[in-house]
Scaffold this motif. Sequence first.
Motif, PDB file in Angstrom:
ATOM      1  N   THR A   5       0.823  -1.207   0.000  1.00  0.00           N
ATOM      2  CA  THR A   5       0.000   0.000   0.000  1.00  0.00           C
ATOM      3  C   THR A   5       0.856   1.255   0.000  1.00  0.00           C
ATOM      4  OG1 THR A   5      -1.783  -1.149   1.138  1.00  0.00           O
ATOM      5  CG2 THR A   5      -1.769   1.252   1.284  1.00  0.00           C
ATOM      6  N   ARG A   6       0.485   2.216  -0.838  1.00  0.00           N
ATOM      7  CA  ARG A   6       1.123   3.528  -0.953  1.00  0.00           C
ATOM      8  C   ARG A   6       2.570   3.422  -1.446  1.00  0.00           C
ATOM      9  NH1 ARG A   6      -1.366   6.598  -2.419  1.00  0.00           N
ATOM     10  NH2 ARG A   6      -0.431   8.462  -1.540  1.00  0.00           N
ATOM     11  N   ARG A   7       2.897   2.342  -2.162  1.00  0.00           N
ATOM     12  CA  ARG A   7       4.253   2.170  -2.674  1.00  0.00           C
ATOM     13  C   ARG A   7       4.206   1.915  -4.176  1.00  0.00           C
ATOM     14  NH1 ARG A   7       7.579   1.320   1.867  1.00  0.00           N
ATOM     15  NH2 ARG A   7       6.332   0.880   3.741  1.00  0.00           N
ATOM     16  N   VAL A  46       0.110   1.411  -8.056  1.00  0.00           N
ATOM     17  CA  VAL A  46       0.192   1.409  -6.600  1.00  0.00           C
ATOM     18  C   VAL A  46      -0.884   0.442  -6.104  1.00  0.00           C
ATOM     19  CG1 VAL A  46       0.039   2.785  -4.489  1.00  0.00           C
ATOM     20  CG2 VAL A  46       1.002   3.796  -6.562  1.00  0.00           C
ATOM     21  N   ASP A  51      -3.018  -0.356  -3.799  1.00  0.00           N
ATOM     22  CA  ASP A  51      -3.727   0.131  -2.615  1.00  0.00           C
ATOM     23  C   ASP A  51      -5.012  -0.637  -2.348  1.00  0.00           C
ATOM     24  OD1 ASP A  51      -1.892   1.995  -1.934  1.00  0.00           O
ATOM     25  OD2 ASP A  51      -3.065   3.747  -2.486  1.00  0.00           O
ATOM     26  N   SER A  68      10.166   2.871  -0.020  1.00  0.00           N
ATOM     27  CA  SER A  68       9.641   4.166   0.413  1.00  0.00           C
ATOM     28  C   SER A  68       8.225   4.295  -0.111  1.00  0.00           C
ATOM     29  CB  SER A  68      10.505   5.318  -0.120  1.00  0.00           C
ATOM     30  OG  SER A  68      10.574   5.260  -1.541  1.00  0.00           O
ATOM     31  N   THR A  69       7.453   5.186   0.481  1.00  0.00           N
ATOM     32  CA  THR A  69       6.086   5.406   0.024  1.00  0.00           C
ATOM     33  C   THR A  69       6.058   6.526  -1.006  1.00  0.00           C
ATOM     34  OG1 THR A  69       5.523   7.073   1.707  1.00  0.00           O
ATOM     35  CG2 THR A  69       5.268   4.740   2.325  1.00  0.00           C
ATOM     36  N   ASP A  77       4.359   9.070  -0.810  1.00  0.00           N
ATOM     37  CA  ASP A  77       4.254  10.353  -0.127  1.00  0.00           C
ATOM     38  C   ASP A  77       5.627  10.946   0.171  1.00  0.00           C
ATOM     39  OD1 ASP A  77       1.310  10.074   0.214  1.00  0.00           O
ATOM     40  OD2 ASP A  77       1.927   8.397   1.472  1.00  0.00           O
ATOM     41  N   THR A  92      11.184   3.322   4.404  1.00  0.00           N
ATOM     42  CA  THR A  92      10.616   2.843   5.662  1.00  0.00           C
ATOM     43  C   THR A  92      11.061   1.415   5.968  1.00  0.00           C
ATOM     44  OG1 THR A  92       8.578   2.047   4.615  1.00  0.00           O
ATOM     45  CG2 THR A  92       8.599   4.331   5.407  1.00  0.00           C
TER      46      THR A  92
END
Length: 538
Positions: A289-291, A338, A340, A361-362, A364, A370
């Motif tokens: 998610t978000r990647r 992505v 999601d 990393s995302t 955002d 991360t």
Amino acid sequence: MAPTRSRARRGDTLDEYRRKRDFSRTPEPAGATAERDGGTGRFVVQRHRARQLHYDFRLEIAGVLASWAVPKGPTLDPGVRRAAFHVEDHPIEYIDFEGIIPAGEYGGGDVIVWDAGTWRAAGDVDDPARALADGELHLDLYGEKLRGRFVLVRTRRDSRDREQWLLLHKRDEFAKGGWDPEDHPRSVLTGRTNDEVRADPDRMWRSDQPASRAAVLLKPLADPARDDELRELDGIGAKGRWHVFGRDLRVTNLDKVLFPPRPGEEPVTKRELLRYAARIAPTVLPYLTRRAFNMHRYPNGAQTKGFWHKELPRHAPDWLPRWDNPDADPGETRTYLVVDEPAALVWAANFGALEWHAWTSTVDHPDRPTWALIDLDPGERTTWDDLLALARLHRTALEHVGVHALPKVTGRRGIQIWVPIAPGPDFAATRAWVERLSRTVGAVVPDLVSWKWQVDEREGRARLDYTQNAVNKTLVAPYSPRPAPGAPVSVPIDWDELDDPALRPDGFTIRTVFDRIAERGDRFRDLLAQPQKLPPLE
């Protein structure tokens, strides 16, 4: 001061709610209506950690949720008055929402149902919408935590033009001096805290679906709806339309062999790969998610040469989540898939992605990883025992510096170690940290390790590869298949499993991994709740 709008025409009051949200990314319901008696209804209080912690106090009135943000939360203490900021009405489906709102969206953060129950207008009020428009409502709450007579009173507008109200409890038999909502942090639905829900959400809401299909499971729980979807897949011929996770997918070549068999087994077809993707999607979704998502495609099967496909094709369905990389140079990938939502993973599998790779990393903060990655890449002369020895040495080193991490067998020959990190250091700092740790380990067993870049210069020894800690470089995602006979899977494991003589790097397949998850769960899931700062290495 202008009064709030009367709730007599609720059909228009969700406009502000919808305007602030991108429903292609935010798993919140877009809204329906439900009518109840004018002087009574349901209420909910959601503990919401967005940019700042606050409590969302919501009353069901005329088919929507009239809503206030209460920074310090409601209290049973009659001597305390809480500031409450009137926010836009929310749709009625939101009344039991507990989960995650994506980062970067309005209200992004984690939400629990802190309290819920029913409410009734007090006294002779028969039109609470009108009472709120006039600026004062007395009401009785019948919740699990909040009970008794409360009052909402409008006071003024603040500097941001928000209506400021006061929420207070009257002196009655339910009043309790010194009562603090933070002393009661658990959800009345699940008994979990915000931290626990954020680390392991059960459900996602999609705003672009009807309320009856808005809930999306994020765990592989027994669910008759999912079973129906799998049976539907089994009933499709070589190609057709498959309704899965609320999406209509055009699936093709379902009987094509994508993975050759292992001895004594049947080959794995595309139909079986799509079934696996649908079943595993709720488990793997938190790692995608978000990647940005890199697809390693083998449209003609694992026995052929694959290729990387990063750019989302123009013919991809409009509903697929995507990200445009603002830093892409001319000729580089611009638009990434992505994942999601679960259906996006099934789409990727149908597109021929046998391997799934997500950025560390995302989208955002694409320059802030991360995860820190340690890749134990075996050479031609590296035995499985050698690789286990290297993994155990890393285990000791990480324990010594107080860092939480877990290993993952790759599904091929290797082992990877994933370290969750709090956003902050860039890739260069993360790469340098991993290099220093691995060089310390490598110095203990120099005969097993080579630091040469070229494979033919390593003399068959293993490489402790720290270079994957870079933007747009990835390691295979947890639970991704690998292009090899039998469709092996990359699977997270516990440290103590390194001492299990039955452990093999390719021991789990798409046919057996669900037994593993049922027995031991998703071992990486706890890491999601443990982002940490990398300590200095002396």
